[in-house]
Design a protein around this motif. Structure first.
Motif, PDB file in Angstrom:
ATOM      1  N   ALA A   9      -8.001 -84.290  -0.483  1.00 42.94           N
ATOM      2  CA  ALA A   9      -9.418 -84.341  -0.099  1.00 42.94           C
ATOM      3  C   ALA A   9     -10.301 -84.594  -1.316  1.00 42.94           C
ATOM      4  O   ALA A   9     -11.265 -85.373  -1.253  1.00 42.94           O
ATOM      5  CB  ALA A   9      -9.821 -83.038   0.588  1.00 42.94           C
ATOM      6  N   LEU A  10      -9.967 -83.960  -2.436  1.00 37.73           N
ATOM      7  CA  LEU A  10     -10.729 -84.183  -3.671  1.00 37.73           C
ATOM      8  C   LEU A  10     -10.622 -85.636  -4.115  1.00 37.73           C
ATOM      9  O   LEU A  10     -11.606 -86.236  -4.566  1.00 37.73           O
ATOM     10  CB  LEU A  10     -10.222 -83.253  -4.766  1.00 37.73           C
ATOM     11  N   GLY A  11      -9.435 -86.214  -3.980  1.00 34.00           N
ATOM     12  CA  GLY A  11      -9.266 -87.619  -4.323  1.00 34.00           C
ATOM     13  C   GLY A  11     -10.107 -88.523  -3.442  1.00 34.00           C
ATOM     14  O   GLY A  11     -10.723 -89.489  -3.920  1.00 34.00           O
ATOM     15  N   ALA A  12     -10.153 -88.210  -2.145  1.00 36.30           N
ATOM     16  CA  ALA A  12     -10.969 -89.008  -1.223  1.00 36.30           C
ATOM     17  C   ALA A  12     -12.451 -88.893  -1.563  1.00 36.30           C
ATOM     18  O   ALA A  12     -13.189 -89.891  -1.535  1.00 36.30           O
ATOM     19  CB  ALA A  12     -10.717 -88.558   0.212  1.00 36.30           C
ATOM     20  N   VAL A  13     -12.905 -87.695  -1.907  1.00 35.08           N
ATOM     21  CA  VAL A  13     -14.305 -87.506  -2.280  1.00 35.08           C
ATOM     22  C   VAL A  13     -14.615 -88.252  -3.573  1.00 35.08           C
ATOM     23  O   VAL A  13     -15.627 -88.961  -3.678  1.00 35.08           O
ATOM     24  CB  VAL A  13     -14.616 -85.999  -2.422  1.00 35.08           C
ATOM     25  N   GLY A  14     -13.745 -88.101  -4.590  1.00 35.49           N
ATOM     26  CA  GLY A  14     -13.980 -88.758  -5.863  1.00 35.49           C
ATOM     27  C   GLY A  14     -14.003 -90.268  -5.756  1.00 35.49           C
ATOM     28  O   GLY A  14     -14.725 -90.953  -6.496  1.00 35.49           O
ATOM     29  N   ALA A  15     -13.212 -90.824  -4.813  1.00 36.77           N
ATOM     30  CA  ALA A  15     -13.139 -92.276  -4.665  1.00 36.77           C
ATOM     31  C   ALA A  15     -14.330 -92.852  -3.919  1.00 36.77           C
ATOM     32  O   ALA A  15     -14.598 -94.054  -4.038  1.00 36.77           O
ATOM     33  CB  ALA A  15     -11.845 -92.662  -3.946  1.00 36.77           C
ATOM     34  N   ASN A  16     -15.059 -92.022  -3.160  1.00 39.73           N
ATOM     35  CA  ASN A  16     -16.078 -92.575  -2.267  1.00 39.73           C
ATOM     36  C   ASN A  16     -17.467 -91.967  -2.392  1.00 39.73           C
ATOM     37  O   ASN A  16     -18.414 -92.510  -1.823  1.00 39.73           O
ATOM     38  CB  ASN A  16     -15.610 -92.408  -0.806  1.00 39.73           C
ATOM     39  N   ILE A  17     -17.621 -90.883  -3.127  1.00 43.35           N
ATOM     40  CA  ILE A  17     -18.908 -90.213  -3.142  1.00 43.35           C
ATOM     41  C   ILE A  17     -19.904 -90.855  -4.098  1.00 43.35           C
ATOM     42  O   ILE A  17     -21.118 -90.779  -3.894  1.00 43.35           O
ATOM     43  CB  ILE A  17     -18.719 -88.709  -3.496  1.00 43.35           C
ATOM     44  N   TYR A  18     -19.416 -91.515  -5.142  1.00 44.45           N
ATOM     45  CA  TYR A  18     -20.317 -92.062  -6.156  1.00 44.45           C
ATOM     46  C   TYR A  18     -20.870 -93.424  -5.725  1.00 44.45           C
ATOM     47  O   TYR A  18     -20.150 -94.226  -5.114  1.00 44.45           O
ATOM     48  CB  TYR A  18     -19.594 -92.204  -7.496  1.00 44.45           C
ATOM     49  N   PRO A  19     -22.125 -93.707  -6.051  1.00 41.44           N
ATOM     50  CA  PRO A  19     -22.734 -95.008  -5.704  1.00 41.44           C
ATOM     51  C   PRO A  19     -22.314 -96.103  -6.681  1.00 41.44           C
ATOM     52  O   PRO A  19     -23.063 -96.495  -7.577  1.00 41.44           O
ATOM     53  CB  PRO A  19     -24.239 -94.720  -5.806  1.00 41.44           C
ATOM     54  N   LEU A  20     -21.111 -96.609  -6.508  1.00 43.74           N
ATOM     55  CA  LEU A  20     -20.554 -97.599  -7.435  1.00 43.74           C
ATOM     56  C   LEU A  20     -20.629 -98.990  -6.820  1.00 43.74           C
ATOM     57  O   LEU A  20     -20.308 -99.181  -5.643  1.00 43.74           O
ATOM     58  CB  LEU A  20     -19.099 -97.261  -7.762  1.00 43.74           C
ATOM     59  N   ASP A  21     -21.038 -99.960  -7.623  1.00 44.39           N
ATOM     60  CA  ASP A  21     -20.982-101.352  -7.191  1.00 44.39           C
ATOM     61  C   ASP A  21     -19.529-101.817  -7.147  1.00 44.39           C
ATOM     62  O   ASP A  21     -18.669-101.287  -7.855  1.00 44.39           O
ATOM     63  CB  ASP A  21     -21.776-102.248  -8.151  1.00 44.39           C
ATOM     64  N   GLU A  22     -19.278-102.828  -6.338  1.00 45.53           N
ATOM     65  CA  GLU A  22     -17.911-103.310  -6.172  1.00 45.53           C
ATOM     66  C   GLU A  22     -17.310-103.806  -7.484  1.00 45.53           C
ATOM     67  O   GLU A  22     -16.112-103.677  -7.717  1.00 45.53           O
ATOM     68  CB  GLU A  22     -17.881-104.434  -5.130  1.00 45.53           C
ATOM     69  N   ASP A  23     -18.147-104.393  -8.344  1.00 48.02           N
ATOM     70  CA  ASP A  23     -17.653-104.957  -9.590  1.00 48.02           C
ATOM     71  C   ASP A  23     -17.908-104.061 -10.798  1.00 48.02           C
ATOM     72  O   ASP A  23     -17.789-104.500 -11.943  1.00 48.02           O
ATOM     73  CB  ASP A  23     -18.288-106.323  -9.840  1.00 48.02           C
ATOM     74  N   SER A  24     -18.268-102.793 -10.568  1.00 41.36           N
ATOM     75  CA  SER A  24     -18.525-101.886 -11.684  1.00 41.36           C
ATOM     76  C   SER A  24     -17.220-101.478 -12.347  1.00 41.36           C
ATOM     77  O   SER A  24     -16.158-101.439 -11.715  1.00 41.36           O
ATOM     78  CB  SER A  24     -19.281-100.646 -11.215  1.00 41.36           C
ATOM     79  N   GLN A  25     -17.295-101.153 -13.630  1.00 45.33           N
ATOM     80  CA  GLN A  25     -16.107-100.727 -14.361  1.00 45.33           C
ATOM     81  C   GLN A  25     -15.554 -99.417 -13.798  1.00 45.33           C
ATOM     82  O   GLN A  25     -14.341 -99.233 -13.719  1.00 45.33           O
ATOM     83  CB  GLN A  25     -16.435-100.565 -15.844  1.00 45.33           C
ATOM     84  N   SER A  26     -16.448 -98.510 -13.413  1.00 39.04           N
ATOM     85  CA  SER A  26     -15.995 -97.214 -12.886  1.00 39.04           C
ATOM     86  C   SER A  26     -15.238 -97.380 -11.581  1.00 39.04           C
ATOM     87  O   SER A  26     -14.266 -96.655 -11.320  1.00 39.04           O
ATOM     88  CB  SER A  26     -17.197 -96.279 -12.685  1.00 39.04           C
ATOM     89  N   ALA A  27     -15.667 -98.341 -10.744  1.00 36.00           N
ATOM     90  CA  ALA A  27     -14.959 -98.577  -9.484  1.00 36.00           C
ATOM     91  C   ALA A  27     -13.546 -99.088  -9.750  1.00 36.00           C
ATOM     92  O   ALA A  27     -12.583 -98.667  -9.104  1.00 36.00           O
ATOM     93  CB  ALA A  27     -15.736 -99.568  -8.624  1.00 36.00           C
ATOM     94  N   VAL A  28     -13.432-100.011 -10.707  1.00 33.38           N
ATOM     95  CA  VAL A  28     -12.111-100.539 -11.052  1.00 33.38           C
ATOM     96  C   VAL A  28     -11.226 -99.433 -11.627  1.00 33.38           C
ATOM     97  O   VAL A  28     -10.040 -99.316 -11.280  1.00 33.38           O
ATOM     98  CB  VAL A  28     -12.249-101.700 -12.048  1.00 33.38           C
ATOM     99  N   LEU A  29     -11.784 -98.610 -12.514  1.00 35.20           N
ATOM    100  CA  LEU A  29     -11.009 -97.526 -13.112  1.00 35.20           C
ATOM    101  C   LEU A  29     -10.555 -96.520 -12.060  1.00 35.20           C
ATOM    102  O   LEU A  29      -9.432 -96.004 -12.116  1.00 35.20           O
ATOM    103  CB  LEU A  29     -11.836 -96.826 -14.188  1.00 35.20           C
ATOM    104  N   THR A  30     -11.415 -96.242 -11.095  1.00 40.27           N
ATOM    105  CA  THR A  30     -11.026 -95.330 -10.012  1.00 40.27           C
ATOM    106  C   THR A  30      -9.884 -95.921  -9.201  1.00 40.27           C
ATOM    107  O   THR A  30      -8.924 -95.219  -8.863  1.00 40.27           O
ATOM    108  CB  THR A  30     -12.224 -95.045  -9.092  1.00 40.27           C
ATOM    109  N   GLY A  31      -9.970 -97.218  -8.901  1.00 41.19           N
ATOM    110  CA  GLY A  31      -8.897 -97.863  -8.153  1.00 41.19           C
ATOM    111  C   GLY A  31      -7.575 -97.850  -8.885  1.00 41.19           C
ATOM    112  O   GLY A  31      -6.508 -97.822  -8.258  1.00 41.19           O
ATOM    113  N   ILE A  32      -7.604 -97.856 -10.224  1.00 35.72           N
ATOM    114  CA  ILE A  32      -6.373 -97.827 -11.017  1.00 35.72           C
ATOM    115  C   ILE A  32      -5.806 -96.413 -11.137  1.00 35.72           C
ATOM    116  O   ILE A  32      -4.591 -96.199 -11.023  1.00 35.72           O
ATOM    117  CB  ILE A  32      -6.622 -98.413 -12.422  1.00 35.72           C
ATOM    118  N   HIS A  33      -6.690 -95.434 -11.366  1.00 34.00           N
ATOM    119  CA  HIS A  33      -6.228 -94.072 -11.665  1.00 34.00           C
ATOM    120  C   HIS A  33      -5.997 -93.208 -10.420  1.00 34.00           C
ATOM    121  O   HIS A  33      -5.230 -92.244 -10.482  1.00 34.00           O
ATOM    122  CB  HIS A  33      -7.236 -93.373 -12.581  1.00 34.00           C
ATOM    123  N   LEU A  34      -6.659 -93.550  -9.302  1.00 34.31           N
ATOM    124  CA  LEU A  34      -6.463 -92.738  -8.096  1.00 34.31           C
ATOM    125  C   LEU A  34      -5.017 -92.747  -7.606  1.00 34.31           C
ATOM    126  O   LEU A  34      -4.486 -91.673  -7.271  1.00 34.31           O
ATOM    127  CB  LEU A  34      -7.418 -93.210  -6.992  1.00 34.31           C
TER     128      LEU A  34
END
Length: 458
Positions: free
Chosen positions: A172-197
């Motif tokens: 559940a924490l992983g699901a929240v961390g992956a979706n709660i932040y207002p990240l643009d599709e091409d943001s670095q944080s979104a890419v990093l989340t997709g790699i580390h999750l």
């Protein structure tokens, strides 16, 4: 005199036996303790007449006539060569010999696989289309299947409710961390989340796998071996699925029908999610098949990767310049280092811990040493870029990962050197690698949960 490492190895074997016996539903805890007392007494007697501790343990298990069937099952599931040589004799794996537990495992696996397949279609009920919202699915892909795989493993190990709650909370924490932040599709944080999750979620699966003995380094090493064998099965299932889809396209097209929508929106996503669970079940149920394949693959690719890393170092020395890597090239170098570490981990997990050091261990030492030098060069490149242009989420994530890899590779090289020189027991190398897994988990969670707000969702 007994070698210093032998008591540790003997206790590790007792721990494996104890864990297996306690996992049998038909045996009470008091029965397991009585069996262990009997086994320890037999081992002590055999050691007293001159047998080595590891030999005494294996012979004592073999002599437990009243537990012959249980010993055979334990040997069948255990992947170390000595068990099979001394215990598993004259046993066949015919379908008729399948026990009720295997049939229950199959039914639970089917339920979990269907659950994983259905999970990836749930977002479409809320208007999140698979073909239009690719970034959402790319980020959350691990959350559709891995909870079901963890559930299957937890069921097999009869995990306590408190650990089940912890597992559910982490997913559940992983699901929240992956979706709660207002990240643009091409943001670095979104890419990093997709790699580390996926890394963080896979290590949660590891918690389910070792839940029957959370503090056992041997069980953690078993999970590393499980990971390698699961990957092999996933590749095989993927190849079979590719053939299936090719035949489907060809045959349906010959009939004037277009199966593209069904294949792209149903068969591929649902089949991939179900395959994650099926591959885990295959590793658990058919371990004796893959354990003959995966170690061979590791032995083939270890010298190949050693050659690649060595060639890169020679090229660097020949050019006499810095790496001067762009972001994509830096990612490839980091990926190479991760693969080297994965090869090391899996090869260690598949190795007979009682075997003396050999030529392949020296080859591994060379691979780790070369990777260590490469990691130091990449780290210098990253720090130089940060000092010159400032820090970004990508650069700091790469910096942290390379520091973690550097520490792991450096101490691994030291322990491997000691093992090759017969000064350090293999158990020390095993404990170091398995004890380091939480460091990777902590870093993955930090990138997912802390990086986005710290860098203002960049």
């Amino acid at each position: 005199m007994t070698a210093p490492e032998e008591p540790d190895e003997l206790e590790a074997q007792f721990a494996q036996w104890r864990q297996y016996v306690k996992g049998r539903r038909e045996l009470a805890a008091t029965d397991a303790e009585e069996l262990e007392d009997h086994l320890r007494g037999s081992v002590d007697e055999l050691i007293a007449v001159g047998l080595r501790p590891d030999e005494a343990f294996l012979v004592a298990v073999k002599r437990m006539g009243s537990l012959d069937d249980l010993s055979r099952e334990f040997a069948r599931e255990h992947s170390e060569r000595l068990w099979k040589q001394l215990v598993l004799t004259g046993v066949t794996d015919s379908p008729a010999a399948a026990d009720p537990q295997s049939r229950r495992d199959l039914l639970v696996m089917i339920v979990c696989a269907l659950g994983a397949a259905a999970s990836i279609k749930i977002p479409t009920l809320f208007g999140v289309a698979f073909e239009e919202d690719g970034p959402f699915y790319a980020t959350n892909l691990s959350l559709f299947a891995l909870p079901w795989l963890a559930g299957f493993l937890a069921w097999r190990r009869q995990v306590k409710p408190v650990i089940m709650a912890v597992l559910a909370g982490l997913f559940a924490l992983g699901a929240v961390g992956a979706n709660i932040y207002p990240l643009d599709e091409d943001s670095q944080s979104a890419v990093l989340t997709g790699i580390h999750l996926p890394v963080a979620m896979w290590l949660v699966v590891g918690v389910a796998y070792v839940a029957d003995d959370l503090r056992s380094s041997r069980r953690r090493m078993d999970f590393i071996r499980f990971t390698g064998e699961w990957f092999v099965y996933m590749v095989l299932i993927g190849l079979g699925g590719g053939v299936l889809m090719g035949l489907m396209y060809g045959t349906f097209s010959a009939m004037g029908l277009d199966p593209e929508v069904f294949v792209s929106q149903w068969l591929m996503p649902c089949g991939a999610m179900a395959a994650v669970v099926v591959a885990g079940w295959l590793v658990e149920a058919k371990q004796s098949v893959v354990e003959n394949i995966a170690p061979v693959l590791a032995r083939i690719f270890t010298p190949l990767f050693a050659g690649v890393v060595l060639a890169l170092l020679v090229a660097f020395a020949a050019t006499g310049g810095g790496l001067n890597l762009e972001r994509d090239e830096l990612l490839l170098f980091n990926l190479l280092l991760v693969v080297v570490l994965a090869l090391l981990l899996y090869t260690l997990s598949a190795r007979d811990p009682l075997a003396p050091p050999g030529i392949f261990d020296k080859l591994q030492l060379g691979l780790v040493g070369s990777a260590l030098i490469m990691d130091a060069l990449v780290l210098l490149e990253i720090t130089g870029r940060i000092s010159e242009y400032g820090g970004t989420p990508n650069k700091l994530a790469a910096l942290g990962m390379n520091v973690i890899l550097l520490a792991n590779l450096a101490w691994s090289a030291w322990l491997l050197l000691g093992f090759v020189r017969r000064q350090v027991p293999f158990a020390a190398l095993e404990r170091w690698q398995t004890g380091y897994l939480p460091v990777y988990a902590a870093w993955a969670w930090a990138v997912i949960l802390i990086f986005p707000p710290v860098f203002n969702y960049l």
